[in-house]
Each structure stands twice: as structure tokens, then as C-alpha cells.
Design a protein around this motif. Structure first.
Motif, PDB file in Angstrom:
ATOM      1  N   PHE A   1     -25.464  18.079 -36.916  1.00 18.18           N
ATOM      2  CA  PHE A   1     -25.388  17.611 -38.213  1.00 18.18           C
ATOM      3  C   PHE A   1     -24.875  18.756 -39.141  1.00 18.18           C
ATOM      4  O   PHE A   1     -24.634  19.796 -38.791  1.00 18.18           O
ATOM      5  CB  PHE A   1     -26.764  16.993 -38.616  1.00 18.18           C
ATOM      6  CG  PHE A   1     -27.850  18.219 -38.695  1.00 18.18           C
ATOM      7  CD1 PHE A   1     -27.946  19.189 -39.616  1.00 18.18           C
ATOM      8  CD2 PHE A   1     -28.582  18.127 -37.677  1.00 18.18           C
ATOM      9  CE1 PHE A   1     -29.095  19.976 -39.492  1.00 18.18           C
ATOM     10  CE2 PHE A   1     -29.766  19.014 -37.536  1.00 18.18           C
ATOM     11  CZ  PHE A   1     -29.808  20.175 -38.637  1.00 18.18           C
ATOM     12  N   CYS A   2     -24.382  18.378 -40.444  1.00 16.11           N
ATOM     13  CA  CYS A   2     -23.663  19.322 -41.541  1.00 16.11           C
ATOM     14  C   CYS A   2     -25.056  20.066 -41.974  1.00 16.11           C
ATOM     15  O   CYS A   2     -25.973  19.612 -42.388  1.00 16.11           O
ATOM     16  CB  CYS A   2     -23.384  18.387 -42.555  1.00 16.11           C
ATOM     17  SG  CYS A   2     -22.890  19.522 -44.010  1.00 16.11           S
ATOM     18  N   ILE A   3     -24.726  21.385 -41.654  1.00 20.32           N
ATOM     19  CA  ILE A   3     -25.741  22.379 -42.288  1.00 20.32           C
ATOM     20  C   ILE A   3     -26.092  22.259 -43.862  1.00 20.32           C
ATOM     21  O   ILE A   3     -26.995  22.652 -44.347  1.00 20.32           O
ATOM     22  CB  ILE A   3     -25.534  23.548 -41.690  1.00 20.32           C
ATOM     23  CG1 ILE A   3     -24.267  24.275 -42.292  1.00 20.32           C
ATOM     24  CG2 ILE A   3     -25.699  23.901 -40.286  1.00 20.32           C
ATOM     25  CD1 ILE A   3     -23.894  25.722 -42.014  1.00 20.32           C
ATOM     26  N   LYS A   4     -24.961  21.700 -44.712  1.00 23.45           N
ATOM     27  CA  LYS A   4     -25.417  21.535 -46.038  1.00 23.45           C
ATOM     28  C   LYS A   4     -26.017  20.099 -46.163  1.00 23.45           C
ATOM     29  O   LYS A   4     -27.330  20.255 -46.704  1.00 23.45           O
ATOM     30  CB  LYS A   4     -24.344  21.930 -46.479  1.00 23.45           C
ATOM     31  CG  LYS A   4     -23.506  23.206 -46.663  1.00 23.45           C
ATOM     32  CD  LYS A   4     -24.400  24.281 -47.052  1.00 23.45           C
ATOM     33  CE  LYS A   4     -24.678  24.709 -48.429  1.00 23.45           C
ATOM     34  NZ  LYS A   4     -25.490  25.718 -48.900  1.00 23.45           N
ATOM     35  N   CYS A   5     -25.217  19.211 -46.187  1.00 27.65           N
ATOM     36  CA  CYS A   5     -25.732  17.810 -46.459  1.00 27.65           C
ATOM     37  C   CYS A   5     -26.621  17.084 -45.633  1.00 27.65           C
ATOM     38  O   CYS A   5     -27.125  16.112 -46.010  1.00 27.65           O
ATOM     39  CB  CYS A   5     -24.683  16.990 -47.187  1.00 27.65           C
ATOM     40  SG  CYS A   5     -23.513  16.333 -45.842  1.00 27.65           S
ATOM     41  N   GLY A   6     -26.525  17.729 -44.539  1.00 26.13           N
ATOM     42  CA  GLY A   6     -27.351  16.886 -43.207  1.00 26.13           C
ATOM     43  C   GLY A   6     -26.787  15.783 -42.737  1.00 26.13           C
ATOM     44  O   GLY A   6     -27.470  15.090 -41.886  1.00 26.13           O
ATOM     45  N   VAL A   7     -25.514  15.298 -42.857  1.00 23.08           N
ATOM     46  CA  VAL A   7     -25.001  14.122 -42.396  1.00 23.08           C
ATOM     47  C   VAL A   7     -24.873  14.301 -41.144  1.00 23.08           C
ATOM     48  O   VAL A   7     -24.577  15.426 -40.266  1.00 23.08           O
ATOM     49  CB  VAL A   7     -23.443  13.762 -43.191  1.00 23.08           C
ATOM     50  CG1 VAL A   7     -22.538  14.431 -42.621  1.00 23.08           C
ATOM     51  CG2 VAL A   7     -23.258  12.390 -42.833  1.00 23.08           C
ATOM     52  N   GLN A   8     -25.306  13.080 -40.047  1.00 20.83           N
ATOM     53  CA  GLN A   8     -24.993  13.178 -38.789  1.00 20.83           C
ATOM     54  C   GLN A   8     -23.470  13.027 -38.271  1.00 20.83           C
ATOM     55  O   GLN A   8     -22.749  12.417 -38.722  1.00 20.83           O
ATOM     56  CB  GLN A   8     -25.638  12.006 -38.118  1.00 20.83           C
ATOM     57  CG  GLN A   8     -25.589  11.631 -36.837  1.00 20.83           C
ATOM     58  CD  GLN A   8     -26.542  12.883 -35.915  1.00 20.83           C
ATOM     59  OE1 GLN A   8     -27.628  12.418 -36.115  1.00 20.83           O
ATOM     60  NE2 GLN A   8     -26.106  13.618 -35.167  1.00 20.83           N
TER      61      GLN A   8
ATOM     62  N   VAL B   1     -20.575  22.911 -41.206  1.00 23.60           N
ATOM     63  CA  VAL B   1     -20.367  22.311 -42.648  1.00 23.60           C
ATOM     64  C   VAL B   1     -19.243  21.183 -42.666  1.00 23.60           C
ATOM     65  O   VAL B   1     -18.297  21.399 -42.023  1.00 23.60           O
ATOM     66  CB  VAL B   1     -20.033  23.454 -43.582  1.00 23.60           C
ATOM     67  CG1 VAL B   1     -19.699  22.712 -45.105  1.00 23.60           C
ATOM     68  CG2 VAL B   1     -21.056  24.495 -43.682  1.00 23.60           C
ATOM     69  N   CYS B   2     -19.687  20.044 -42.959  1.00 26.91           N
ATOM     70  CA  CYS B   2     -18.704  18.925 -43.121  1.00 26.91           C
ATOM     71  C   CYS B   2     -17.661  19.158 -44.215  1.00 26.91           C
ATOM     72  O   CYS B   2     -17.737  19.971 -45.162  1.00 26.91           O
ATOM     73  CB  CYS B   2     -19.528  17.658 -43.270  1.00 26.91           C
ATOM     74  SG  CYS B   2     -19.776  17.254 -44.829  1.00 26.91           S
ATOM     75  N   GLU B   3     -16.514  18.239 -44.019  1.00 29.17           N
ATOM     76  CA  GLU B   3     -15.397  18.454 -44.810  1.00 29.17           C
ATOM     77  C   GLU B   3     -15.770  18.260 -46.294  1.00 29.17           C
ATOM     78  O   GLU B   3     -15.286  18.892 -47.495  1.00 29.17           O
ATOM     79  CB  GLU B   3     -14.305  17.415 -44.229  1.00 29.17           C
ATOM     80  CG  GLU B   3     -13.124  18.325 -43.521  1.00 29.17           C
ATOM     81  CD  GLU B   3     -12.059  17.487 -43.109  1.00 29.17           C
ATOM     82  OE1 GLU B   3     -11.445  16.703 -44.063  1.00 29.17           O
ATOM     83  OE2 GLU B   3     -11.873  17.037 -41.812  1.00 29.17           O
ATOM     84  N   VAL B   4     -16.543  17.175 -46.600  1.00 34.14           N
ATOM     85  CA  VAL B   4     -16.806  16.860 -47.746  1.00 34.14           C
ATOM     86  C   VAL B   4     -17.699  17.978 -48.488  1.00 34.14           C
ATOM     87  O   VAL B   4     -17.190  18.526 -49.745  1.00 34.14           O
ATOM     88  CB  VAL B   4     -17.802  15.592 -47.966  1.00 34.14           C
ATOM     89  CG1 VAL B   4     -18.229  15.145 -49.306  1.00 34.14           C
ATOM     90  CG2 VAL B   4     -17.332  14.460 -47.158  1.00 34.14           C
ATOM     91  N   CYS B   5     -18.581  18.868 -47.882  1.00 40.36           N
ATOM     92  CA  CYS B   5     -19.345  19.968 -48.354  1.00 40.36           C
ATOM     93  C   CYS B   5     -18.172  20.942 -48.735  1.00 40.36           C
ATOM     94  O   CYS B   5     -18.436  21.795 -49.508  1.00 40.36           O
ATOM     95  CB  CYS B   5     -20.408  20.207 -47.596  1.00 40.36           C
ATOM     96  SG  CYS B   5     -21.956  18.995 -47.676  1.00 40.36           S
ATOM     97  N   LEU B   6     -17.324  20.992 -47.833  1.00 37.43           N
ATOM     98  CA  LEU B   6     -16.240  22.211 -47.914  1.00 37.43           C
ATOM     99  C   LEU B   6     -15.539  22.105 -49.323  1.00 37.43           C
ATOM    100  O   LEU B   6     -15.241  22.978 -49.995  1.00 37.43           O
ATOM    101  CB  LEU B   6     -15.502  22.145 -46.577  1.00 37.43           C
ATOM    102  CG  LEU B   6     -15.947  22.978 -45.413  1.00 37.43           C
ATOM    103  CD1 LEU B   6     -15.070  23.010 -44.380  1.00 37.43           C
ATOM    104  CD2 LEU B   6     -16.138  24.459 -45.833  1.00 37.43           C
TER     105      LEU B   6
END
Ligand SMILES: [Zn+2]
Ligand SMILES: [Zn+2]
Length: 256
Positions: free
Chosen positions: A56-63, A73-78
Motif C-alpha cells: 500500500f502507499c506509505i503516505k495515503c494508505g491506498v491499496q 509512495v503512490c503517484e498521487v502523493c508524489l
């Protein structure tokens, strides 16, 4: 038969397990207590229950649904970093949990509340057992809404956290639960149907720090039931950080 078993049989006669969605009886011997299966029959469970697990994303937690085995880290959070430091959710907001959350939120069905409380505490232990959290805060409701509903669903989720923590660790936690320092001063419209920008403006000036001393320099964990765009938790975090909080995370039951 042992007394404990007599009591159980008696309880089952008095309060048989019934599916909260369709009403069919559930055989108590086939399900573990305080699980989704104890609240919903096999048929209603068919849409599935999706606990969030690595990766999962270590920032927003998305699966993530890919072959990476590591969290990242997911693209959205980057592209657009959250105001919150990190978000952790127990499950994805789809399948049976979408039916279960309104039962908990608007009807405070005891069986679902117990399942959710247990689920959230397990998620808390997984991500925060060794973190230095100072305060746990349920996202506050406006006092008018609190009066209408009679309870704050986010508080229901954590009201037994201290007791549960003591049972697991045989000592009191270093954190405290605070329900006073942050207040909701604007009665916002329901966010459903709003896009991200509308959600943000709907929440503008919705929160106020009532007691700055309590939050100054503190690592705060916000609690909410559902995280969709994150507008509510982000706005609460923005206000807390502006008034001196050190770091704000969010722990939620379900996220999209
Ligand atoms: Zn059912
Ligand atoms: Zn992310």
C-alpha cells in the motif's frame, strides 16, 4: 455441559444471530464472534470484504494492485502531497463494508460497532503500536449534528482503545484520547456528490482549535470512519498544524 456453554445456548435462543441486511438466521457455530461473518449471511457477504494489506502507499494508505511486494509512495502523493503525514485504513471502501458503515453510522447497530471497533484496534496495533503518538482525536461533529445523531461515530470506534491497549500490553498507553481540543464550528453539507474542489470549499473554516496548549508540539492521530478524497481529515490536519501540532496522521475504517 459447563455453565459457560449453558449461557451461550440461552443467549442464542434469546438473541439469535440474524443477517443485518436480509434478516436470515446465521448459525453461530459457523462464525467467529465479532467478525463481518457474524453480522452478514454468506449471500450478503458475496460482494466481499477487503482488508488493506501490503503493498500500500506509505503516505495515503491506498491499496496497490501490482507485483511490487514493497510498500511505496503512490503517484498521487508524489504529485500532490497530503497535509496529513500518513493515512492508514483497515479496509477498502467497497463490498460489504459499504453496507455495514451506514448501519454503524446512522443506526449504531451494536454487532457492527463491535466488529469495527475490533478491526480498527487491530489496524492501530499494526501501524501504531510502536509509534510515538501523543493524542488520539476522533474527527469532531458539529454540535447540532451530534444532537441529531446522538453520538460521534468516530468516537464510538475508539472509546475502548485504552482498555484494549491495557489488555494487550498490561500497561497504560503513553497517548491520550482527546475530544475537546478540536471543534467543528461549521455545519457542512454532506460531501456526497461533490467533487474535490467543492469538498474543500465546503469544509473551509469548518474546524477550530479550542485548546491550543493541548495540541502544541503533539503527534496527533485523527480517527474517522471513511476516507474518500480525504478533504475532511486534511482540513482538520491543516488547522491543527497551523496551531502548533507537530504531525497529524489519520486512521480510518475504510478508504477508497
Ligand atoms: Zn443476508
Ligand atoms: Zn498515496
Amino acid at each position: 455441559m459447563k455453565l459457560k456453554n449453558y449461557i451461550r445456548v440461552f443467549e442464542q435462543l434469546l438473541y439469535p444471530l440474524k443477517c443485518l441486511k436480509c434478516g436470515v438466521y446465521i448459525d453461530p457455530d459457523t462464525v467467529k464472534p465479532h467478525t463481518m461473518e457474524a453480522c452478514f449471511c454468506d449471500h450478503c457477504m458475496e460482494p466481499g470484504f477487503y482488508p488493506i494489506d501490503t503493498p500500500f502507499c506509505i503516505k495515503c494508505g491506498v491499496q496497490f494492485y501490482n507485483n511490487f511486494s514493497e510498500n511505496h509512495v503512490c503517484e498521487v502523493c508524489l504529485k500532490t502531497p497530503l497535509t496529513l503525514d500518513r493515512v492508514r485504513a483497515a479496509a477498502e471502501y467497497k463490498g460489504i463494508i459499504k453496507d455495514a458503515i451506514p448501519l454503524f453510522k446512522y443506526h449504531s447497530k451494536l454487532s457492527v460497532t463491535k466488529v469495527f471497533e475490533h478491526l480498527l484496534f487491530q489496524t492501530f496495533l499494526r501501524h501504531y503500536a510502536i509509534s510515538r503518538i501523543d493524542l488520539i482525536m476522533p474527527v469532531p461533529l458539529h454540535k447540532k449534528k451530534l444532537r441529531e445523531r446522538g453520538f460521534n461515530q468516530a468516537f464510538l470506534l475508539i472509546r475502548n482503545f485504552v482498555k484494549r491497549y491495557q489488555q494487550v500490553f498490561e500497561q497504560s498507553p503513553l497517548w491520550e484520547i482527546d475530544t475537546i481540543a478540536l471543534a467543528r464550528i461549521k455545519k457542512t453539507q454532506p460531501q456526497t456528490g461533490f467533487d474535490i474542489e467543492q469538498r474543500k470549499s465546503n469544509l473551509k473554516n469548518a474546524f477550530k482549535v479550542v485548546n491550543q496548549k493541548t495540541i502544541e508540539n503533539k503527534h496527533i492521530l485523527l480517527i474517522d470512519d471513511v476516507f474518500t478524497t480525504g478533504a475532511t481529515c486534511n482540513e482538520a490536519a491543516r488547522v491543527l498544524l497551523k496551531h502548533g501540532a507537530k504531525k497529524v496522521d489519520a486512521l480510518v475504517l475504510a478508504r477508497t
